[in-house]
Every structure is written in structure tokens, then in C-alpha cells.
Design an enzyme around this catalytic site. Sequence first.
Site, mmCIF file in Angstrom:
data_model
loop_
_atom_site.group_PDB
_atom_site.id
_atom_site.type_symbol
_atom_site.label_atom_id
_atom_site.label_comp_id
_atom_site.label_asym_id
_atom_site.label_seq_id
_atom_site.Cartn_x
_atom_site.Cartn_y
_atom_site.Cartn_z
ATOM 1 N N LYS A 140 0.813 -1.214 0.000
ATOM 2 C CA LYS A 140 0.000 0.000 0.000
ATOM 3 C C LYS A 140 0.855 1.277 0.000
ATOM 4 C CE LYS A 140 -3.413 -2.923 0.600
ATOM 5 N NZ LYS A 140 -4.402 -3.369 -0.330
HETATM 6 C C1 LIG Z 1 -5.433 -4.520 0.506
HETATM 7 C C2 LIG Z 1 -6.884 -4.264 0.488
HETATM 8 C C3 LIG Z 1 -7.708 -4.630 1.558
HETATM 9 C C4 LIG Z 1 -7.220 -5.432 2.709
HETATM 10 O O1 LIG Z 1 -6.208 -4.831 3.408
HETATM 11 P P1 LIG Z 1 -5.437 -5.678 4.546
HETATM 12 O O2 LIG Z 1 -4.740 -4.634 5.350
HETATM 13 O O3 LIG Z 1 -4.505 -6.587 3.813
HETATM 14 O O4 LIG Z 1 -6.458 -6.417 5.320
HETATM 15 C C5 LIG Z 1 -9.043 -4.266 1.508
HETATM 16 N N1 LIG Z 1 -9.549 -3.594 0.466
HETATM 17 C C6 LIG Z 1 -8.795 -3.241 -0.591
HETATM 18 C C7 LIG Z 1 -9.420 -2.465 -1.707
HETATM 19 C C8 LIG Z 1 -7.445 -3.589 -0.631
HETATM 20 O O5 LIG Z 1 -6.697 -3.278 -1.694
#
Ligand SMILES: *Cc1c(COP(=O)(O)O)cnc(C)c1O
Length: 334
Positions: A140
Amino acid sequence: MYLGSRSVVGVTSCTAALHLCLLAWEIGEGDEVITTPMSFCATANSILHVGATPVFVDVEEETGNINSELIEKAITEKTKAIMPVHLYGQLCDMRKIHEIAEKHKLVVIEDAAHTIEAQRDGVRPGSLSDCVCFSFYATKNITSGEGGAIATNNTEKANLLSKLRLHGIDKSAIDRYTKLYQHWDMSVLGWKYNMDNIQASLLVGQLERIDKFWERRNYIWNLYEEKLRGIKGIEILKTVADSRHARHLFTIQITDKKRDSVLISLQEKGIGVAVNYRPIHLLEYYRSTFGFKEGNFPVAEKIGARTISLPLYPGLKDIEVDYIATSLHDILKS
Ligand SMILES: *Cc1c(COP(=O)(O)O)cnc(C)c1O
């Protein structure tokens, strides 16, 4: 605070954040939550985790975000919440979604796993919703390896969320062990979702650099658009006018060739790629549990069949963007 929201609760992931928000706003068995099929499966899974039913609404062709024009048609007496996802870093039309939610008394829980830095019509993540969930997973915009957070302006719910992330007990270890030992009690059934201090300390440095990271990704994004402009056989989704896009994932839509053949060719040239996303309703579990099939959400399916995510991260060099663009030219010509 970066977004100016009243409270932030750190948790282990965005999935945990979404799950806890649904719990805190008392959404569960028998309730319906409107969301998008064009997301990571975690979004819809969180709705299943509380025993509620995800109701998918198709997306906009130009952005891949939930089509707010179609939301009202999906509302029933069972609808309790809307869970929009700001796909690839671009905010949904939150003014419209907020208006619909007010009219029908629905909770809005934003999945902003792609989108901390964005702005649209003066709206930022969380400004017009009950709560917004972030991810600090390795891929992210800012990261602590794993991690997540909820931002909300509702102080009462923030207190509840703080309890729910640690079994439902009312004192954290720091409260229990500083000074004299204190008894603690458990008032609600919570989960083990608290962000740990090591993750939190990693995020401090990341947050300081968030705008610098964004500047670099934005620069790379513009470079891609310039180098790919006019290549036959691809389309690029639109950035909404007068908005700030968080520039999380740069995707191209393959129009004239099989997407998977381009995917393979790019990898043969040493370029790391991904598909974000094959739509949730067509994943095996959702097909077999809910009977979804091709044709249910045609726009999401079209994007799901054509999209490729190209590398986008601050450390990507200009010369590497050149190489990727030239490689795409070659692949699409052949
Ligand atoms: C990565 C992601 C998640 C989940 O995030 P985590 O921290 O891995 O639980 C949820 N929604 C979207 C759109 C994502 O890209």
C-alpha cells in the site's frame, strides 16, 4: 492528524478495520450491505464475517468505482450500509453516496485501502462517512508490513472500536501494568485486532513521507500517461477533473488482444505485473455460495477481463518507465 478526523484506531489490517466497523455499527445477520464487485475480496469478505449479505452494484466504466446512479435501485428494507471502495486511489462520488445514505438512513463505511491522499470536490477520505478504513499492508501507499486503521468523527464509536480491537476489554496492557496492577473487565465480545507498537513506530516515519511518496508516484503516473498516449490497443481509466488521485495503482485496459497474453509477454521482459481485480462475484466461493455468474455485473467484468497493473512505487526509475512503455509498444504491435 493527516486527514483531520477526530479519532483514529490502529488495528492489524484493513480487513480487521472493516470487520470492526460493521460490528460497531451493529450490522449483522439478516442485513444487507451495498458494495462493489471491483475490489479485493477482503471488502466483501468483511461483510460475510458479520453474517450480513454483500449486495454488489456495478461500477462506472471510466473509473471502475461503484456507480452511484445504480445504488438506490439496490436498496431494500434490509439494507443497512454502503461500503464504497476508492479504486486504485480515486475517490468515489462521496457527495452523491452521502446524499443517498442520508435519505435512506444508511451507514457509510469507506474502504480506503488504496486511498489516503485523495481529494474530490473538497471531500477527503472519511469527511462524509461514518468511518473510513485504511491498510498498511506491504503493497500500500504507506506500510508497516501489515496493519490498518479506522478514522471516525464519532467519539462514542471510536471508544467502542478501541475496545472491540482488544477482546472487548476496557484497559490495554499499558493501563493494566503502569503503576499498581488494576483489574480489568470485559464488557463486549471483541477480537484480537490491536495494532502493535512496532507497527505503529514504523508508520510514524512513513506518515512523515506520505506526500513525498505521492509526489513521486504522481510524477511516474504522468510519465506513463505521456509515454503510453496514443498506443493502439490500450485505454487508461480517467482521473476525475479537479480531484487529487492517490495514485495507488496504475492500470491499463487491454482492448484488442487477450489480456493474459500481454500479461505473460510483460513478465517475459522482466516486468512485474498484477491484475486488480478479477471481480469478487466471479471468485469460486462467491459463485458457488451465491450463484453469481458472468453477466451479473458487466462493467466490472469488462474491467476484470482487460486490466493490468503496471509497476508504480516511489523507487521506480524514469528509465524503467521508459523500458516498460517501449516493451508495451513492442508487445502490442506484434
Ligand atoms: C489490501 C486491500 C484490503 C485489505 O487490506 P489488509 O490490510 O490486507 O487487510 C481491503 N480492500 C482493498 C481495496 C485492498 O486493496
